[in-house]
Design an enzyme around this catalytic site. Sequence first.
Site, PDB file in Angstrom:
ATOM      1  N   ARG A  75       0.420  -1.138  -0.297  1.00 32.08           N
ATOM      2  CA  ARG A  75      -0.045  -0.262  -0.513  1.00 32.08           C
ATOM      3  C   ARG A  75       0.697   0.802  -0.124  1.00 32.08           C
ATOM      4  NH1 ARG A  75      -3.313  -2.935  -1.995  1.00 32.08           N
ATOM      5  NH2 ARG A  75      -4.795  -3.861  -0.963  1.00 32.08           N
ATOM      6  N   LEU A 114      -0.934  24.462   8.517  1.00 32.85           N
ATOM      7  CA  LEU A 114      -0.057  22.406   8.419  1.00 32.85           C
ATOM      8  C   LEU A 114      -0.061  22.567  10.371  1.00 32.85           C
ATOM      9  CD1 LEU A 114       2.571  22.308   5.660  1.00 32.85           C
ATOM     10  CD2 LEU A 114       0.027  20.573   6.000  1.00 32.85           C
ATOM     11  N   GLU A 137      -0.198  31.856  -1.100  1.00 36.85           N
ATOM     12  CA  GLU A 137      -0.250  33.117   0.330  1.00 36.85           C
ATOM     13  C   GLU A 137      -0.145  34.668  -0.221  1.00 36.85           C
ATOM     14  OE1 GLU A 137       1.676  31.966   2.901  1.00 36.85           O
ATOM     15  OE2 GLU A 137      -0.193  30.540   3.493  1.00 36.85           O
ATOM     16  N   GLU A 188      -2.843  30.866  12.960  1.00 38.94           N
ATOM     17  CA  GLU A 188      -3.551  30.627  10.965  1.00 38.94           C
ATOM     18  C   GLU A 188      -4.347  31.368  11.209  1.00 38.94           C
ATOM     19  OE1 GLU A 188      -1.983  29.579   8.234  1.00 38.94           O
ATOM     20  OE2 GLU A 188      -0.823  27.745   9.302  1.00 38.94           O
ATOM     21  N   PRO A 219      -8.200   9.013   3.600  1.00 37.35           N
ATOM     22  CA  PRO A 219      -7.591   8.052   4.474  1.00 37.35           C
ATOM     23  C   PRO A 219      -7.311   6.399   3.512  1.00 37.35           C
ATOM     24  CG  PRO A 219      -9.947   8.146   5.569  1.00 37.35           C
ATOM     25  CD  PRO A 219      -9.992   9.242   4.469  1.00 37.35           C
ATOM     26  N   GLY A 220      -7.256   6.772   2.372  1.00 36.80           N
ATOM     27  CA  GLY A 220      -6.221   6.168   1.205  1.00 36.80           C
ATOM     28  C   GLY A 220      -5.557   5.820   0.808  1.00 36.80           C
ATOM     29  N   ALA A 226      -6.908  28.495   6.885  1.00 34.27           N
ATOM     30  CA  ALA A 226      -5.799  26.598   7.486  1.00 34.27           C
ATOM     31  C   ALA A 226      -4.455  26.655   7.633  1.00 34.27           C
ATOM     32  CB  ALA A 226      -6.741  25.555   6.578  1.00 34.27           C
ATOM     33  N   GLU A 229      -3.897  34.154   7.655  1.00 29.10           N
ATOM     34  CA  GLU A 229      -4.159  34.025   6.868  1.00 29.10           C
ATOM     35  C   GLU A 229      -6.098  35.434   6.510  1.00 29.10           C
ATOM     36  OE1 GLU A 229      -5.366  30.393   5.319  1.00 29.10           O
ATOM     37  OE2 GLU A 229      -3.627  29.921   5.542  1.00 29.10           O
ATOM     38  N   GLU A 263      -2.974  12.564   6.208  1.00 30.85           N
ATOM     39  CA  GLU A 263      -3.811  13.721   6.916  1.00 30.85           C
ATOM     40  C   GLU A 263      -4.820  13.675   7.744  1.00 30.85           C
ATOM     41  OE1 GLU A 263      -4.335  18.269   5.379  1.00 30.85           O
ATOM     42  OE2 GLU A 263      -4.983  16.757   3.690  1.00 30.85           O
ATOM     43  N   ARG A 278      -3.983  26.404  -6.240  1.00 33.30           N
ATOM     44  CA  ARG A 278      -3.974  24.625  -5.333  1.00 33.30           C
ATOM     45  C   ARG A 278      -3.773  24.233  -6.911  1.00 33.30           C
ATOM     46  NH1 ARG A 278      -3.222  24.972  -0.498  1.00 33.30           N
ATOM     47  NH2 ARG A 278      -4.674  25.795   0.804  1.00 33.30           N
TER      48      ARG A 278
END
Length: 227
Positions: A43, A84, A151, A99, A121-122, A82, A103, A126, A70
């Site tokens: 995987r 990290l 940004e 954040e 999740p696959g 948002a 922002e 994150e 993005r």
Amino acid sequence: MSAPRWDHDETWRVDSHEVLATGRVCDFVNDTITTPTGEQVARQYITHPGAVGIIALDDQDRVAVVRQYRQPVEMILVEPPAGLLDVAGENYLHAAQRELAEEAQLAASDWRILVDIFTSPGGSQESLRIFLARGLRPAPRPDGFVLEGEEATMSHDWEPLDDLVDAVFAGNCQSPTLVTGVTALVTARDRGMIDRLRPADAPWPVRERPGGLSGMPPESNGAAEQG
């Protein structure tokens, strides 16, 4: 004994772990694991430090949003503030407060947790915690913060909550943080759950378990100054 009803920890045997590529934030890895039936499978997935998002709601029922480019999807997305969890020793609430100031140039006096999710999740580790922030006021960007990369062209303003919900269901807003955050907020409000949302300093078990997903565990995730 019946199976647990909700999400629960389980670890299958990892026979090998290989880092296939290393990036600025994430790695691309391959795990060879053995399933409970004895089958061996490979995987691939992306490691991730985790993130926080903020649905900042003002007294006029507007949500603070940013518009950010993005590259993977080649779009400018409407998103809540948002970022990290990439500052060593910083707890989750402090990261969200930072954040929001960076922002949207806002601070808040009332913080609660809307939802915790895995974004994909696959294929990715994150984990994302989305906060609800109210009691908003203007705030300066933190000292030393510099707008760069995407940004540098990011804008921030306000959108009515109802308009955002309509845009989500029309397929016009696709950021998972925005989609999850605004629909969770509307659901919580319609069900009279706002005052029963988890406190902002509630544990985040998946990130705090031994050997969990947190590559940079906070030194403390206790209560933080509320804005």
